[in-house]
Design an enzyme around this catalytic site. Sequence first.
Site, PDB file in Angstrom:
ATOM      1  N   LYS A 124       0.869  -1.185   0.000  1.00 26.29           N
ATOM      2  CA  LYS A 124       0.000   0.000   0.000  1.00 26.29           C
ATOM      3  C   LYS A 124       0.904   1.233   0.000  1.00 26.29           C
ATOM      4  CE  LYS A 124      -4.029   2.075   2.241  1.00 26.29           C
ATOM      5  NZ  LYS A 124      -3.506   3.433   2.309  1.00 26.29           N
ATOM      6  N   LYS A 297      -6.280  -8.498  -1.856  1.00 23.34           N
ATOM      7  CA  LYS A 297      -7.306  -8.388  -2.896  1.00 23.34           C
ATOM      8  C   LYS A 297      -7.721  -9.769  -3.402  1.00 23.34           C
ATOM      9  CE  LYS A 297      -5.602  -3.940  -4.708  1.00 23.34           C
ATOM     10  NZ  LYS A 297      -5.206  -3.200  -5.929  1.00 23.34           N
TER      11      LYS A 297
END
Length: 671
Positions: A124, A297
């Site tokens: 991230k 994800k």
Amino acid sequence: MKVKSKMNDNEKNNRIISEYNDLKNKINLWNKAYFDYDEPLVEDSIYDATLLKLIKFENQYKFLDNSDSPTKNIGAKVSKKFSKVQHQFPMLSLNKAYKFDDLKIFERHINKLGFFPNYFLELKIDGLSISLKYDNGNLIQALTRGDGISGEDVTENVFQIQDIPKQIKYSKPIEIRGEIYLSKSTFYEINECQKSQNLTIFANPRNAASGSLRQLDSSIVKERKLNSFFYSVTNPLDHKIKNFNDQELFLKENNFQVPSLNKFVDTIEKAYEFIKDFEKNNYREKLNYEIDGIVVKVDDFSLYDILGQTSKFPRSMIAFKFSDISIETKLIDIFISVGRTGKITYNAILEPVIINGTLVSAATLHNYEYVESLKLNKNDNVKIIKAGEIIPKVVSLSKKNSETIFKRIEYCTSCNEKLVQPEDEVDQYCINKKCLMIRLRKIEHFASKKAMNILGLGFQNIEKFFKLGILTKYSDLFFLEKYKNLIESQPSFGEKSFNNLIESINRSKSNSLEKFIFAIGIKQIGERSAKLIANEVKLLSNLINFDFEKLNNIRDISCKTINSLKCFFSDENEIEEIKIILELGLDFKNLENEFESKKLQGLNFVITGTLSKPRDFFKELIIKNGGNVLNSISNRINYLLTGEKSGSKIEKAQKINTIKILDENEFNKLI
């Protein structure tokens, strides 16, 4: 009395509205400074903390007018410098996970729909979100996230970023999303340049990247040497991209920069293992760019529409935030607290910041040796962490603003008695048994949730009742009922509050011996030790004359613990307290493996809504009858106990045929 109560309510509501408006005004000021003038007035963590407080106000007080609240937006307001353009598809934020349970909840939602996918893990990047549009292979538009619905058109400035492709091989219209960031080394160079010109330095690389991209002079953007990473193709299935492997190949073929540390896993447990390994090996510090977590994800893009999204978050992905992230803030003050054993703790009052999704305004400094080792004093800048679920902790001095170190406290801040420090310990103690704070804290601990779990008796009420002379030691709790009129006459303590308190006290009489041993506050005795002692002692009446040397054979009971027990039970005042409890007929016993019945043996419950008694009452009742209480609806649940305003859990339970939904009357029949 009713008129007075109404006036008090009006005054309280006015104060709430005033404070709420102050919070909104403060955030609006910060937004204007940041987005109109590229001048951040506060650290991101302080901004986030203030915003979280605003959210809590709105959740708690439904009468507030939040029509113009910053919480209505996913991100920041769009700057007036650049033209406002609506996103073809909203740029959503990501929901956050801070512990393994959060990941399990995320996965459970997916599993309940019948899917058990593989997961793709990516870093991230702590930068500025950007969306690029290409047509016929040419870059035609670049938008920031803005408020998630509309963004700023920064196309001209994005053309100045060297590693963003201006032309790609793919000719169909396509939208690519990613992050613009500033490397750590470039950030350092820019700040050195700012210093040399007596200009304001940037607080962190993300602020620097954001400020750089919003420059009116695009030549400055080029000088700032911004970088990019890209991680998402909008509507990938339209471009025959089925999963993250396809997407990564597509991005690389078209010269987009892609983060190198990516990982495929087939279970959420393996995802968590990777994250913990990443943290353990400190890979984050080895990178030349800032990251603030790892995104988990679903790998199969065909599931994204099925899984759906909330108004702010997609349900197909979640961002795991690192547990050991340190935040810099100001140490406003240092204060001393006196515990139930007389132990002195040094504490920090901090400028509020958010760590792991929690608003933090105080942290422990442990003892004076710790304060001295870090050379701390008021007004210094410090770094704090909140790893996992532990108490926030000051870990280092980041900037020395004071000239001295905080002075060691020599006298108790409650009773002014001289403090002592045992030779083999780093902690100081007040040994005055009459110390007001020790007495109050002992009662507070006795009533606490992990001890006797007496509800409605916070520290303020304990202090109030102490001053009235009706609660000066823990045994007095069991005599409060005779002071009904006096207690009900106290401000904010009416008949209902009194009845709830007495009911909770009476309920505590059925607690186990281990709860009572933990509750009386013996030095060195935690929950685990109390359980082991209760297993040996069996009954409270055996405790006073028990030969504690017998505990030497128990592996987890130390000599220090045994000496502490001997010391405690040599105190006549402590013996007298226990005798009072026994005279009331409360001979607490060991309830190890003992249920009131086995009616609910092996059954799983979820409790939701407002019931006639506190939720903990029903939880304890279920456990005592052999059942388990869980937090969320799943296939494992047998019963959902419902009260008023039960919310979405009923709808979820109705979708699972094996769950029986009970109201309170049906539950009582079950017992």
